[in-house]
Design an enzyme around this catalytic site. Structure first.
Site, PDB file in Angstrom:
ATOM      1  N   SER A   1      33.989  34.651   7.303  1.00 41.96           N
ATOM      2  CA  SER A   1      33.450  33.370   6.853  1.00 41.96           C
ATOM      3  C   SER A   1      33.835  33.061   5.412  1.00 41.96           C
ATOM      4  CB  SER A   1      31.920  33.376   6.988  1.00 41.96           C
ATOM      5  OG  SER A   1      31.386  34.544   6.421  1.00 41.96           O
TER       6      SER A   1
ATOM      7  N   HIS B   1      37.297  31.201  12.472  1.00 47.04           N
ATOM      8  CA  HIS B   1      35.884  31.352  12.101  1.00 47.04           C
ATOM      9  C   HIS B   1      34.991  30.561  13.062  1.00 47.04           C
ATOM     10  CE1 HIS B   1      32.473  30.391   9.049  1.00 47.04           C
ATOM     11  NE2 HIS B   1      32.163  31.435   9.787  1.00 47.04           N
TER      12      HIS B   1
ATOM     13  N   GLU C   1      36.475  26.964  12.780  1.00 44.73           N
ATOM     14  CA  GLU C   1      37.216  26.705  11.552  1.00 44.73           C
ATOM     15  C   GLU C   1      38.481  27.573  11.592  1.00 44.73           C
ATOM     16  OE1 GLU C   1      35.621  26.105   7.015  1.00 44.73           O
ATOM     17  OE2 GLU C   1      34.981  27.891   8.083  1.00 44.73           O
TER      18      GLU C   1
ATOM     19  N   ASN D   1      31.506  27.080   4.496  1.00 48.09           N
ATOM     20  CA  ASN D   1      30.696  27.858   3.560  1.00 48.09           C
ATOM     21  C   ASN D   1      30.899  27.449   2.102  1.00 48.09           C
ATOM     22  OD1 ASN D   1      29.112  29.510   5.253  1.00 48.09           O
ATOM     23  ND2 ASN D   1      30.928  30.672   5.784  1.00 48.09           N
TER      24      ASN D   1
END
Length: 282
Positions: free
Chosen positions: A118, A139, A151, A189
């Site tokens: 992440s 991800h 992702e 993130n």
């Protein structure tokens, strides 16, 4: 052509990744060093498939078929024949780099290697292998069977072919792709963790209670759960690890992890998985 998928790590993310690949017809080799974790993963996958069938999302017959496509193992050598491997071990850079060094020597030269990280740079992960052009970030969001987004992160050397193979897999899993360049935190993130960290600062500084911070963000910005509840769901140790990657990667004080977050992780208050975080869980 990708037919067999290797998944490394049978935890919360790994079992979900194995689940969706098996559900969509792929043969899966699920690796973990702990047999107990593998047993728990298979029980979780069976329960979640059964729940999907009960809701009518999948046919009843698919439950047994999907489970039958998953082979579990405690030996990384069993990953040798896979066409595409997805690493989903703990969010620890040293552990991931060692996994990729070993994986690179085990799987066939034409296989693709993906990380579910992440936040850790894909370029750095790729550099420890002899095939950096075949390494990519993939991800998944938690819980994997439910969340539609994957992702996809291109490392510095990721080839167009590797990217296209990964994009095709995302589509075959009936998920949506968001493409990110390889900078700390990627897209999700980079935005999410500073928001959670700021909510923790608001609690730390006595601005409001945890309940009111969550209520404010949930009802005021129409989020499905408040940031502190979400932090507990993710795991406070994971939140801290990603915050530290952002802070180290950008060297910008705006990413500094809140001291309260650090203290809670040191105390073992990790959220749902430990039974105690910003809230208490049974």
């Amino acid at each position: 052509m990708v037919e067999t998928i290797g998944v490394l790590g049978a935890g919360q993310m790994g079992n979900g990744i194995a689940h969706v690949f098996a559900q969509h017809g792929y043969q899966v080799v699920l690796f973990d060093i702990a047999q107990q974790q593998l047993d728990k993963a298979m029980a979780t996958i069976e329960k979640n498939l059964a729940r999907q069938a009960k809701k009518g999302a999948i046919a009843e017959s698919l439950v047994g078929e999907a489970l039958g496509r998953i082979k579990t193992t405690q030996s990384m050598e069993d990953l040798a024949p896979v066409d595409f491997a997805v690493e989903a071990v703990t969010e620890n850079e040293a552990v991931k780099l060692e996994i990729f060094r070993k994986l690179d020597t085990l799987v066939k030269p034409e296989a693709y290697l993906a990380s579910n990280t992440s936040s850790i740079p894909i370029t750095k992960i790729a550099a420890v292998t002899g095939r950096p052009q075949q390494v990519i970030g993939m991800h998944f969001m938690n819980p994997v069977p439910v969340m539609k987004l994957v992702e996809v992160i291109r490392g510095h050397s990721t080839s167009d072919e590797t990217f296209q193979v990964t994009a095709d897999l995302v589509a075959k899993l009936d998920k949506e792709m968001a493409v990110s360049q390889d900078y700390p935190g990627f897209i999700v993130n980079r935005v999410l963790i500073p928001m959670i960290n700021e909510a923790i600062f608001a609690l730390y500084e006595g601005v409001a209670t945890a309940e009111d911070i969550d209520k404010g963000m949930k009802l005021g910005t129409n989020q499905p759960m408040g940031p502190l509840t979400l932090a507990d769901f993710i795991g406070l140790d994971t939140v801290l690890a990603i915050a530290e990657v952002l802070y180290d990667g950008f060297k910008d004080p705006k990413y500094r992890p809140c001291p309260l977050l650090v203290k809670m992780v040191n105390a073992g208050y990790l959220g749902r998985k430990s039974g105690r975080g910003f809230y208490t869980y049974q």
